[in-house]
Design a protein around this motif. Sequence first.
Motif, PDB file in Angstrom:
ATOM      1  N   TYR A   1       0.830  -1.202   0.000  1.00 15.01           N
ATOM      2  CA  TYR A   1       0.000   0.000   0.000  1.00 15.01           C
ATOM      3  C   TYR A   1       0.869   1.259   0.000  1.00 15.01           C
ATOM      4  O   TYR A   1       0.554   2.240  -0.664  1.00 15.01           O
ATOM      5  N   GLY A   2       2.006   1.198   0.723  1.00  9.01           N
ATOM      6  CA  GLY A   2       2.931   2.332   0.712  1.00  9.01           C
ATOM      7  C   GLY A   2       3.496   2.567  -0.680  1.00  9.01           C
ATOM      8  O   GLY A   2       3.594   3.717  -1.138  1.00  9.01           O
ATOM      9  N   LEU A   3       3.867   1.482  -1.378  1.00  8.21           N
ATOM     10  CA  LEU A   3       4.352   1.620  -2.761  1.00  8.21           C
ATOM     11  C   LEU A   3       3.250   2.126  -3.683  1.00  8.21           C
ATOM     12  O   LEU A   3       3.499   2.919  -4.592  1.00  8.21           O
ATOM     13  N   PHE A   4       2.016   1.657  -3.436  1.00  8.89           N
ATOM     14  CA  PHE A   4       0.876   2.128  -4.237  1.00  8.89           C
ATOM     15  C   PHE A   4       0.658   3.628  -4.041  1.00  8.89           C
ATOM     16  O   PHE A   4       0.405   4.360  -4.998  1.00  8.89           O
ATOM     17  N   ALA A   5       0.783   4.092  -2.799  1.00 12.99           N
ATOM     18  CA  ALA A   5       0.580   5.515  -2.510  1.00 12.99           C
ATOM     19  C   ALA A   5       1.646   6.364  -3.205  1.00 12.99           C
ATOM     20  O   ALA A   5       1.360   7.479  -3.660  1.00 12.99           O
ATOM     21  N   LEU A   6       2.867   5.835  -3.310  1.00 14.67           N
ATOM     22  CA  LEU A   6       3.941   6.583  -3.968  1.00 14.67           C
ATOM     23  C   LEU A   6       3.812   6.540  -5.495  1.00 14.67           C
ATOM     24  O   LEU A   6       4.034   7.539  -6.169  1.00 14.67           O
TER      25      LEU A   6
ATOM     26  N   LEU B   1      -0.707  -3.278  -5.704  1.00 11.34           N
ATOM     27  CA  LEU B   1      -1.586  -3.925  -4.729  1.00 11.34           C
ATOM     28  C   LEU B   1      -2.013  -5.312  -5.213  1.00 11.34           C
ATOM     29  O   LEU B   1      -2.017  -6.276  -4.443  1.00 11.34           O
ATOM     30  N   SER B   2      -2.376  -5.404  -6.469  1.00 13.05           N
ATOM     31  CA  SER B   2      -2.798  -6.700  -7.029  1.00 13.05           C
ATOM     32  C   SER B   2      -1.663  -7.716  -6.959  1.00 13.05           C
ATOM     33  O   SER B   2      -1.872  -8.876  -6.588  1.00 13.05           O
ATOM     34  N   ALA B   3      -0.452  -7.291  -7.292  1.00  9.98           N
ATOM     35  CA  ALA B   3       0.699  -8.193  -7.253  1.00  9.98           C
ATOM     36  C   ALA B   3       0.988  -8.635  -5.817  1.00  9.98           C
ATOM     37  O   ALA B   3       1.296  -9.810  -5.578  1.00  9.98           O
ATOM     38  N   ALA B   4       0.889  -7.733  -4.857  1.00  9.06           N
ATOM     39  CA  ALA B   4       1.150  -8.086  -3.457  1.00  9.06           C
ATOM     40  C   ALA B   4       0.145  -9.119  -2.958  1.00  9.06           C
ATOM     41  O   ALA B   4       0.521 -10.093  -2.294  1.00  9.06           O
ATOM     42  N   ILE B   5      -1.118  -8.928  -3.284  1.00 12.27           N
ATOM     43  CA  ILE B   5      -2.147  -9.888  -2.864  1.00 12.27           C
ATOM     44  C   ILE B   5      -1.902 -11.241  -3.528  1.00 12.27           C
ATOM     45  O   ILE B   5      -1.937 -12.282  -2.877  1.00 12.27           O
ATOM     46  N   PHE B   6      -1.637 -11.224  -4.809  1.00 12.26           N
ATOM     47  CA  PHE B   6      -1.409 -12.472  -5.564  1.00 12.26           C
ATOM     48  C   PHE B   6      -0.178 -13.219  -5.032  1.00 12.26           C
ATOM     49  O   PHE B   6      -0.234 -14.420  -4.772  1.00 12.26           O
ATOM     50  N   ILE B   7       0.920 -12.504  -4.853  1.00  9.93           N
ATOM     51  CA  ILE B   7       2.159 -13.135  -4.376  1.00  9.93           C
ATOM     52  C   ILE B   7       1.978 -13.680  -2.959  1.00  9.93           C
ATOM     53  O   ILE B   7       2.445 -14.777  -2.648  1.00  9.93           O
ATOM     54  N   THR B   8       1.279 -12.946  -2.105  1.00 12.10           N
ATOM     55  CA  THR B   8       1.043 -13.409  -0.736  1.00 12.10           C
ATOM     56  C   THR B   8       0.213 -14.692  -0.724  1.00 12.10           C
ATOM     57  O   THR B   8       0.536 -15.642  -0.016  1.00 12.10           O
TER      58      THR B   8
END
Length: 188
Positions: free
Chosen positions: A53-58, A65-72
Amino acid sequence: MAEERRFRSACGAPIALRRRQHSASCRELAVRGPRLQLRSLSAATSAVWLAAYGLFALSENSMVLSAAIFITLIGLIIYLHFVKIDQESLLVIGSLGIQVTSSYASGKESTTFIEMGQVKDVVINEAIHMQKVIYYLCILLQDPEDPQGVSEVVPLFQSSKPRLDCLIEVYKSCQEILEQRKTAPQSS
């Protein structure tokens, strides 16, 4: 008859040894490691998603966000199905062989069977790991070409890594059955 005792692993985590005697020459010994803690799983997932989310905000890119959810989610499935072992068991049948089973957190089981004719002995071995001596139980397989030799060493309880006091309990149970097998042909 089933009996359960509490021990610690080499890294200090609580483990349980369950002994079940099916007959005089058949015993099941199972070591159950600590269960997956929802608190630590939630903390790791939250940390990854907050960083995303921090990277998304920047970057203002929703793919982060989609990649983070998928990878997790993929990482969690791989961890539960291929890495996290809940229980390791050893079924010793004096006239047949030794069955080694690993039960994963996802419910998957991995089983290996070793015929009793291949078993030379069950021993407690020691190894040096990270400036520390650790003990492990292993099955010595007899070399088919040299009856006095060992062809392979099969380590047991690699995931739970029980301490020496727990390994001695398992070792004694295995040796009782192996001794019955060694004395049975002589008495007939």
